[in-house]
Write an enzyme that holds these catalytic residues in place. Structure first.
Site, PDB file in Angstrom:
ATOM      1  N   ASP A  31      41.324  35.705  43.627  1.00  0.00           N
ATOM      2  CA  ASP A  31      40.135  35.260  42.897  1.00  0.00           C
ATOM      3  C   ASP A  31      40.588  34.842  41.494  1.00  0.00           C
ATOM      4  O   ASP A  31      41.349  35.576  40.849  1.00  0.00           O
ATOM      5  CB  ASP A  31      39.109  36.403  42.834  1.00  0.00           C
ATOM      6  CG  ASP A  31      37.743  35.914  42.376  1.00  0.00           C
ATOM      7  OD1 ASP A  31      37.665  35.303  41.290  1.00  0.00           O
ATOM      8  OD2 ASP A  31      36.763  36.153  43.090  1.00  0.00           O
ATOM      9  N   ILE A  32      40.147  33.662  41.052  1.00  0.00           N
ATOM     10  CA  ILE A  32      40.600  33.194  39.724  1.00  0.00           C
ATOM     11  C   ILE A  32      39.909  33.933  38.569  1.00  0.00           C
ATOM     12  O   ILE A  32      40.307  33.787  37.426  1.00  0.00           O
ATOM     13  CB  ILE A  32      40.439  31.668  39.503  1.00  0.00           C
ATOM     14  CG1 ILE A  32      39.102  31.180  40.003  1.00  0.00           C
ATOM     15  CG2 ILE A  32      41.601  30.887  40.067  1.00  0.00           C
ATOM     16  CD1 ILE A  32      38.718  29.850  39.398  1.00  0.00           C
ATOM     17  N   HIS A  95      32.725  34.475  52.346  1.00  0.00           N
ATOM     18  CA  HIS A  95      33.974  35.117  51.915  1.00  0.00           C
ATOM     19  C   HIS A  95      33.737  36.600  51.665  1.00  0.00           C
ATOM     20  O   HIS A  95      32.618  37.037  51.409  1.00  0.00           O
ATOM     21  CB  HIS A  95      34.542  34.452  50.653  1.00  0.00           C
ATOM     22  CG  HIS A  95      33.574  34.379  49.510  1.00  0.00           C
ATOM     23  ND1 HIS A  95      32.604  33.412  49.425  1.00  0.00           N
ATOM     24  CD2 HIS A  95      33.414  35.165  48.414  1.00  0.00           C
ATOM     25  CE1 HIS A  95      31.902  33.589  48.319  1.00  0.00           C
ATOM     26  NE2 HIS A  95      32.360  34.655  47.697  1.00  0.00           N
ATOM     27  N   HIS A  97      35.247  39.842  49.286  1.00  0.00           N
ATOM     28  CA  HIS A  97      36.078  40.251  48.155  1.00  0.00           C
ATOM     29  C   HIS A  97      36.831  41.520  48.545  1.00  0.00           C
ATOM     30  O   HIS A  97      36.210  42.484  49.022  1.00  0.00           O
ATOM     31  CB  HIS A  97      35.214  40.600  46.931  1.00  0.00           C
ATOM     32  CG  HIS A  97      34.455  39.451  46.353  1.00  0.00           C
ATOM     33  ND1 HIS A  97      34.864  38.805  45.210  1.00  0.00           N
ATOM     34  CD2 HIS A  97      33.312  38.827  46.745  1.00  0.00           C
ATOM     35  CE1 HIS A  97      33.999  37.837  44.920  1.00  0.00           C
ATOM     36  NE2 HIS A  97      33.041  37.832  45.834  1.00  0.00           N
TER      37      HIS A  97
HETATM   38  P1  AMP Z   1      30.444  34.983  45.008  1.00  0.00           P
HETATM   39  O1  AMP Z   1      30.082  33.675  45.704  1.00  0.00           O
HETATM   40  O2  AMP Z   1      29.308  35.498  44.169  1.00  0.00           O
HETATM   41  O3  AMP Z   1      30.967  36.013  45.980  1.00  0.00           O
HETATM   42  O4  AMP Z   1      31.616  34.665  43.984  1.00  0.00           O
HETATM   43  C1  AMP Z   1      32.562  33.656  44.230  1.00  0.00           C
HETATM   44  C2  AMP Z   1      33.906  34.082  43.725  1.00  0.00           C
HETATM   45  O5  AMP Z   1      34.796  32.996  43.906  1.00  0.00           O
HETATM   46  C3  AMP Z   1      33.943  34.436  42.233  1.00  0.00           C
HETATM   47  O6  AMP Z   1      34.491  35.751  42.081  1.00  0.00           O
HETATM   48  C4  AMP Z   1      34.839  33.363  41.628  1.00  0.00           C
HETATM   49  O7  AMP Z   1      35.654  33.853  40.584  1.00  0.00           O
HETATM   50  C5  AMP Z   1      35.671  32.938  42.810  1.00  0.00           C
HETATM   51  N1  AMP Z   1      36.175  31.567  42.704  1.00  0.00           N
HETATM   52  C6  AMP Z   1      35.479  30.457  42.386  1.00  0.00           C
HETATM   53  N2  AMP Z   1      36.268  29.371  42.410  1.00  0.00           N
HETATM   54  C7  AMP Z   1      37.505  29.815  42.760  1.00  0.00           C
HETATM   55  C8  AMP Z   1      38.770  29.171  42.953  1.00  0.00           C
HETATM   56  N3  AMP Z   1      38.928  27.863  42.784  1.00  0.00           N
HETATM   57  N4  AMP Z   1      39.830  29.933  43.310  1.00  0.00           N
HETATM   58  C9  AMP Z   1      39.687  31.269  43.472  1.00  0.00           C
HETATM   59  N5  AMP Z   1      38.524  31.923  43.314  1.00  0.00           N
HETATM   60  C10 AMP Z   1      37.450  31.216  42.954  1.00  0.00           C
END
Ligand code: AMP
Length: 132
Positions: A31-32, A95, A97
């Site tokens: 996660d970025i 996805h 976490h």
């Molecule tokens: P959520 O949809 O609420 O579960 O959160 C989406 C997650 O994706 C967040 O923690 C972001 O930091 C992560 N995220 C968004 N864009 C990217 C990316 N390009 N690469 C890695 N993680 C990402």
């Protein structure tokens, strides 16, 4: 502008990522905006918004893949547990976490993410890389 999700663009290598592992159906990358060092996202290659819309085979495959990634994380990162969470409020591509945790606070998504350098992200990625 691509109509694909940001995660599909990562899967297709149109966008960069810190990928640690993938198989035919799923991918794991950092996660970025990590809550903890080693915060990983487990993503099905099939672009589905809601995780609970996945068919049984894809859903099982995703969670089994997540289990393998989590076991590998626990071996390499010092922590009490690997926490697992499904949120999906930001990115409309299913996805999971996976977060190395020591306390409930480590799973608090309201917290500001860690600010890690490119080098730190690359080192964590290297540490967690494995072949599925
Ligand atoms: P959520 O949809 O609420 O579960 O959160 C989406 C997650 O994706 C967040 O923690 C972001 O930091 C992560 N995220 C968004 N864009 C990217 C990316 N390009 N690469 C890695 N993680 C990402």
């Amino acid at each position: 502008m691509s109509s694909h999700s940001i995660f599909t663009r990562i899967i297709n290598r149109e966008l960069p990522s810190y990928t640690v592992c993938e198989d035919m159906e799923n991918i794991a990358f950092l996660d970025i905006n990590p809550l903890r060092r080693g915060h990983i996202l487990i993503v099905p290659k099939l672009e589905v918004d809601n995780i609970f819309s996945l068919n049984e085979k894809s859903y099982n495959s995703l969670f089994f893949f997540a289990k393998r990634v989590a076991i590998n994380m626990k071996k390499k990162i010092t922590c009490n547990r690997i926490g697992m969470s499904v949120v999906g409020l930001d990115v409309p591509h299913a996805h999971i976490h996976l977060i190395p945790i020591n306390s409930f606070e480590d799973m608090n998504f309201n917290k500001s993410p860690l600010k890690l350098t490119e080098e730190e992200m690359l080192n964590i990625c290297q540490l967690l890389k494995f072949t599925a």
